[in-house]
Scaffold this motif. Structure first.
Motif, PDB file in Angstrom:
ATOM      1  N   LEU A  36       0.865  -1.183   0.000  1.00 52.73           N
ATOM      2  CA  LEU A  36       0.000   0.000   0.000  1.00 52.73           C
ATOM      3  C   LEU A  36       0.898   1.228   0.000  1.00 52.73           C
ATOM      4  N   VAL A  37       0.628   2.144  -0.936  1.00 52.44           N
ATOM      5  CA  VAL A  37       1.456   3.358  -1.026  1.00 52.44           C
ATOM      6  C   VAL A  37       0.571   4.586  -1.154  1.00 52.44           C
ATOM      7  N   ARG A  38       1.214   5.760  -1.144  1.00 51.26           N
ATOM      8  CA  ARG A  38       0.460   6.997  -1.315  1.00 51.26           C
ATOM      9  C   ARG A  38      -0.005   7.122  -2.761  1.00 51.26           C
ATOM     10  N   GLU A  39      -1.215   7.575  -2.940  1.00 50.69           N
ATOM     11  CA  GLU A  39      -1.754   7.817  -4.271  1.00 50.69           C
ATOM     12  C   GLU A  39      -0.875   8.869  -4.957  1.00 50.69           C
ATOM     13  N   GLY A  40      -0.513   8.600  -6.229  1.00 46.53           N
ATOM     14  CA  GLY A  40       0.269   9.589  -6.976  1.00 46.53           C
ATOM     15  C   GLY A  40       1.749   9.572  -6.651  1.00 46.53           C
ATOM     16  N   ALA A  41       2.224   8.572  -5.914  1.00 48.40           N
ATOM     17  CA  ALA A  41       3.647   8.512  -5.575  1.00 48.40           C
ATOM     18  C   ALA A  41       4.454   7.905  -6.713  1.00 48.40           C
ATOM     19  N   VAL A  47      -0.521   4.867  11.166  1.00 50.97           N
ATOM     20  CA  VAL A  47      -0.146   6.144  11.796  1.00 50.97           C
ATOM     21  C   VAL A  47       1.179   6.644  11.201  1.00 50.97           C
ATOM     22  N   LEU A  48       2.174   5.752  11.140  1.00 51.27           N
ATOM     23  CA  LEU A  48       3.472   6.148  10.568  1.00 51.27           C
ATOM     24  C   LEU A  48       3.298   6.620   9.123  1.00 51.27           C
ATOM     25  N   PHE A  49       2.488   5.875   8.374  1.00 52.51           N
ATOM     26  CA  PHE A  49       2.252   6.191   6.963  1.00 52.51           C
ATOM     27  C   PHE A  49       1.596   7.558   6.823  1.00 52.51           C
ATOM     28  N   GLN A  50       0.579   7.817   7.637  1.00 47.53           N
ATOM     29  CA  GLN A  50      -0.136   9.097   7.539  1.00 47.53           C
ATOM     30  C   GLN A  50       0.714  10.253   8.053  1.00 47.53           C
ATOM     31  N   GLN A  51       1.644   9.961   8.949  1.00 45.94           N
ATOM     32  CA  GLN A  51       2.521  11.001   9.478  1.00 45.94           C
ATOM     33  C   GLN A  51       3.742  11.212   8.580  1.00 45.94           C
ATOM     34  N   GLY A  52       3.819  10.457   7.483  1.00 41.76           N
ATOM     35  CA  GLY A  52       4.928  10.623   6.557  1.00 41.76           C
ATOM     36  C   GLY A  52       6.221   9.999   7.034  1.00 41.76           C
ATOM     37  N   GLN A  53       6.151   9.095   8.015  1.00 38.72           N
ATOM     38  CA  GLN A  53       7.377   8.496   8.530  1.00 38.72           C
ATOM     39  C   GLN A  53       7.713   7.174   7.855  1.00 38.72           C
ATOM     40  N   THR A  54       6.818   6.708   6.991  1.00 38.74           N
ATOM     41  CA  THR A  54       7.129   5.544   6.168  1.00 38.74           C
ATOM     42  C   THR A  54       6.427   5.733   4.826  1.00 38.74           C
ATOM     43  N   ASP A  55       6.941   5.045   3.791  1.00 42.94           N
ATOM     44  CA  ASP A  55       6.407   5.306   2.444  1.00 42.94           C
ATOM     45  C   ASP A  55       5.355   4.300   2.025  1.00 42.94           C
ATOM     46  N   GLY A  56       5.249   3.212   2.773  1.00 45.09           N
ATOM     47  CA  GLY A  56       4.262   2.216   2.396  1.00 45.09           C
ATOM     48  C   GLY A  56       4.015   1.244   3.516  1.00 45.09           C
ATOM     49  N   ILE A  57       3.033   0.379   3.290  1.00 47.15           N
ATOM     50  CA  ILE A  57       2.744  -0.687   4.241  1.00 47.15           C
ATOM     51  C   ILE A  57       2.613  -1.946   3.396  1.00 47.15           C
ATOM     52  N   SER A  58       3.255  -3.022   3.837  1.00 46.70           N
ATOM     53  CA  SER A  58       3.121  -4.227   3.038  1.00 46.70           C
ATOM     54  C   SER A  58       2.701  -5.397   3.899  1.00 46.70           C
ATOM     55  N   THR A  59       1.598  -5.992   3.494  1.00 44.19           N
ATOM     56  CA  THR A  59       1.128  -7.211   4.144  1.00 44.19           C
ATOM     57  C   THR A  59       0.050  -7.819   3.262  1.00 44.19           C
ATOM     58  N   ASP A  60      -0.721  -8.702   3.840  1.00 46.87           N
ATOM     59  CA  ASP A  60      -1.769  -9.382   3.085  1.00 46.87           C
ATOM     60  C   ASP A  60      -2.768  -8.376   2.518  1.00 46.87           C
ATOM     61  N   ASP A  61      -3.234  -8.657   1.326  1.00 49.42           N
ATOM     62  CA  ASP A  61      -4.192  -7.752   0.684  1.00 49.42           C
ATOM     63  C   ASP A  61      -5.419  -7.512   1.558  1.00 49.42           C
ATOM     64  N   THR A  62      -5.767  -8.510   2.363  1.00 44.67           N
ATOM     65  CA  THR A  62      -6.956  -8.389   3.218  1.00 44.67           C
ATOM     66  C   THR A  62      -6.775  -7.287   4.251  1.00 44.67           C
ATOM     67  N   ILE A  63      -5.615  -7.309   4.904  1.00 49.42           N
ATOM     68  CA  ILE A  63      -5.342  -6.298   5.939  1.00 49.42           C
ATOM     69  C   ILE A  63      -5.189  -4.933   5.286  1.00 49.42           C
TER      70      ILE A  63
END
Lengths: 458, 320
Positions: free
Chosen positions: B181-186, B230-246
């Motif tokens: 999962l990444v930021r839209e438009g990244a 939280v980290l993702f929304q605060q700009g402290q990480t660029d993505g989240i990776s795990t199961d598509d379900t989560i």
């Protein structure tokens, strides 16, 4: 912690000892000085005749009197100023720094508690959160006005202000997410709380410790080795009294007049000044010690107890909100520490009202803690709903009773501090001006008294 | 004069004794430090030798037929649970769709929770009042089962041979796979597009965080999936990776998040249970078998997941 009753200076003892000493023998008198001519021709010529010796004596008395008056005015003004700084700057700064922390801990506890009520949010706790944030901001303003030019503290206050607004921002994000039923809301709440614990509280500690250092150093300048300056002034006044007594004696013998009213009055004034200086110094010192041992130490204990209590309350709500791997450790650590402080307050309390406040605080806290234990038991028994109901109702009621007791204890000790410091300030209120006036009057009277005798030679 | 001098000396001594006693400095962190216990570093577990590293799915043969609810065979784990009166289920409370606390009702809800309740239904005849939902973090799933803090775990848990070495798994109840999962438009279309300058967040103790290390991008480990958000929304990480379900659950909480790329791992979910009670694992497999056949699985899927994850039918069970 703070020791101290044995330190309390008793004015009456000091007066007894010191007044005895003023009549002691062996003091240097102008006669001794006159008998050892060391100066130039003028001095030699003067010491050869009685009027000359009297003129020298007059000069010495006037110089001694003026020195006593001026030094008393300067040193006691400085001491009065230091008393004011402790009362109006140092202690309020420490209190404000601790209040910032207590208010933020209260805001955090309320935000977490409001969360327990679900998306609809508990309005009472929400209002309390907002109130606590504004009182934290008020305390910050008070604090900023009292840390002076200490760069480290100033930077810390700016950083706290920034962090508090970040904190409030995180709580708002948590709230918005929670209202939409998004689980990320709870994660934002934890992040916000961690921000307080890891960034803001250490900064408030830093500022409080800097101000406490100022307090200590000012306290030491009133009571530590620097009290020697004030004692030197007392010594000068005592010396003046002795010299005048001896002068009166010499003149009585030489002129066969039993009473020389002007010189006798000058002696009385000098003796009065000596007594006044001793009494003021002793009572100022004793009030400053009282303010610290009976006021400040209690203020410190109660304001920190409040912060710890709110941190424990916040931990209780977060324990319920958390994702299960949160333990009761945070609550237990804060509560155990708090109970230690309360036990100490109760031991050190002197006077019925302080004793009442301390035992009241202990009892109400135990009342709250038993509700908390029930919450933990409910969670462990799997009745989360019951635990949440307890946390939102009985727990809040019991906690508020404990907090009220802590607020009362805080107010009581702050009041004692203020009263003692006001008394310390009042004890030297007119001293600088009065000492100068007495010294000048004494000098003028002796000048007049001795000159009248010298005139008899013409 | 000497007497006066000694008096001054005495006064100075008293005054020095009265000088401010040293006091404890304010230290708000230390006073409640060590509050958070740290997890113990257990030695790396040995994988189950009976498990095929290429396909960890096969589970124990199910009990056939299922015993009647309320009448569990004596001496079995199910009989103990029946007499205890509640089934303790370790669940997520922060994973939207699978296990999450509904702030409106105060209840933990989701697909995983409903799957867990099927086991309680089979033991007691009903799950009402018979289930204790224990919210746990990912890292707690195995230690909690081993310590017996809960009877089963239904928490988006991937079946692996390493885990088979410590606990038992049921047959697969959902087939998932890892995405990012990444930021839209990244400008990122797959995890391979991300550089070592960028980071991707995952929960500690999951198969997802291990999989991230196969790519150039850095991994950031946190306690829960929402902490990642939280980290993702605060700009402290660029993505989240795990199961598509989560990820679907996380994306639903953030309008600026998009899930990109193909599945780069297979993540078959199973119900975890203690290795000490193989009869319980067989029982659970029989419960799942029944749910697949009588349409219960499909109903639950349609209720919780179909809108987000599209049409799917129950995964086929495999047994040893």
């Amino acid at each position: 912690m703070m020791s101290g009753r044995r330190c309390g200076t008793s004015p009456s003892n000091l007066v007894a000892v010191t007044t005895l000493t003023t009549t002691g023998p062996g003091s240097p008198t102008p006669d001794n000085i006159a008998a050892n001519p060391v100066g130039g021709n003028l001095l030699q010529r003067q010491t050869r005749t009685t009027p000359g010796r009297l003129r020298l004596r007059t000069f010495a008395i006037v110089a001694l009197a003026l020195a006593t008056g001026i030094l008393a005015a300067i040193i006691f003004s400085q001491r009065a100023n230091t008393v004011d700084v402790i009362r109006d700057v140092d202690e309020p700064a420490i209190l404000a720094a601790r209040q910032v922390q207590a208010s933020l801990a209260e805001a955090d506890a309320s935000a977490a508690n409001a969360f327990l009520d679900g998306g609809a949010e508990n309005a009472v706790q929400r209002a309390r959160y907002e109130e606590a944030i504004s009182s934290a901001e008020e305390s910050l303003v008070t604090l900023a006005a009292r840390i002076g030019d200490d760069q480290e503290s100033t930077d810390a206050v700016v950083a706290i202000e920034q962090a508090v607004s970040n904190y409030a921002g995180l709580v708002e994000i948590a709230r918005v997410n929670n209202r939409q039923g998004f689980p990320v809301g709870a994660a934002y709440l934890t992040t916000a709380s961690d921000l307080l614990t890891n960034e803001v509280y250490p900064l408030t500690d830093l500022v409080a410790n800097n101000s406490a250092r100022e307090y200590r150093s000012n306290y030491n300048s009133l009571l530590g080795p620097q009290i020697g300056l004030a004692l030197a002034v007392v010594g000068l006044a005592a010396l003046l009294t002795i010299v005048l007594l001896r002068t009166h004696q010499v003149i009585s013998q030489k002129f066969r007049r039993r009473l020389n009213p002007a010189i006798a009055l000058a002696t009385l004034l000098a003796a009065g000044l000596t007594l006044w200086l001793i009494l003021s110094l002793a009572s100022q010192a004793s009030f400053v010690v009282d303010a610290r041992d009976d006021g400040y130490s209690g203020v410190r204990e109660y304001v920190d107890s409040r912060a710890l209590a709110f941190r424990a309350k916040g931990a209780e709500s977060r324990y319920l909100i958390a994702r299960g791997n949160e333990t009761t450790a945070e609550f237990d650590a804060a509560a155990d520490k708090l109970e230690g402080v309360l036990a100490q307050s109760s031991q050190l309390a002197d006077g019925a009202s302080e004793q009442d406040a301390a035992s009241d605080a202990q009892q109400t806290w135990q009342g709250y803690r038993s509700v908390h234990d029930e919450i933990v038991l409910s969670v462990e028994a799997g009745s989360r709903q019951e635990a949440e109901n307890l946390a939102l109702n009985q727990s809040n009621v019991a906690f508020d009773a404990a907090d009220e007791a802590l607020v009362r204890g805080l107010a009581l000790n702050q009041d004692q501090f203020d009263r003692s410091m006001n008394s310390a300030a009042e004890s030297t209120n007119f001293l600088p001006f009065g000492a100068l006036a007495l010294a000048i009057a004494s000098a003028l009277l002796s000048l007049f008294g001795i000159q009248s005798r010298i005139n008899e030679y013409r | 004069m000497r007497r006066f001098a000694s008096l001054i000396l005495l006064f100075v001594l008293v005054a020095t004794a009265c000088a401010a006693p040293t006091e404890e400095p304010f230290d708000s962190v230390a006073e409640i430090a060590d509050a958070s216990g740290s997890g113990s570093d257990a030695p790396a577990p040995e994988p189950d030798p009976a498990c095929n590293p290429d396909n960890a799915r096969p589970s124990l043969q199910p009990d056939q037929p299922l015993p009647q609810p309320g009448a569990m065979p004596a001496g079995t784990r199910m009989a103990d649970i029946l007499s205890d009166g509640t089934l303790r289920i370790g669940v997520a409370q922060d994973t939207l769709l699978f296990g999450f606390l509904n702030p409106g009702t105060g209840e933990i809800e989701g697909f995983d929770v409903e799957i867990g309740k099927l086991v309680a239904d089979a033991i007691f005849g009903t799950s009402d009042g018979r289930v204790e939902l224990i919210p746990i973090s990912s890292a707690e799933r195995i230690p909690g089962l081993v310590d017996g803090r809960f009877d089963i775990v239904v928490k988006t848990m991937t079946i692996t041979c390493t885990r088979w070495g410590q606990i038992d798994f049921s047959s697969v109840y959902y087939e998932s796979g890892q995405k990012v999962l990444v930021r839209e438009g990244a400008g990122i279309e797959r995890i391979e597009d991300m550089t070592a300058e960028e980071s991707v967040c995952a929960a500690e103790g999951t198969t997802s965080i291990a999989a991230i290390d196969n790519f150039a991008v850095q991994s950031v480990g946190v306690e829960t999936w929402t902490d990642c958000l939280v980290l993702f929304q605060q700009g402290q990480t660029d993505g989240i990776s795990t199961d598509d379900t989560i990820l679907a659950g996380l994306a639903a909480q953030d309008p600026f998040a998009v899930i990109v790329g193909d599945l780069f791992s297979e993540e078959p979910y199973g119900i975890g249970s203690s290795k000490s009670y193989p009869e319980f694992t067989r029982f659970i497999n029989a419960v799942l078998e029944q749910a697949r056949q009588d349409g219960t699985w499909q109903d639950l899927y349609d209720t919780w997941l179909r809108d987000t994850l599209g049409e799917q039918s129950p995964p086929t069970a495999q047994y040893r």
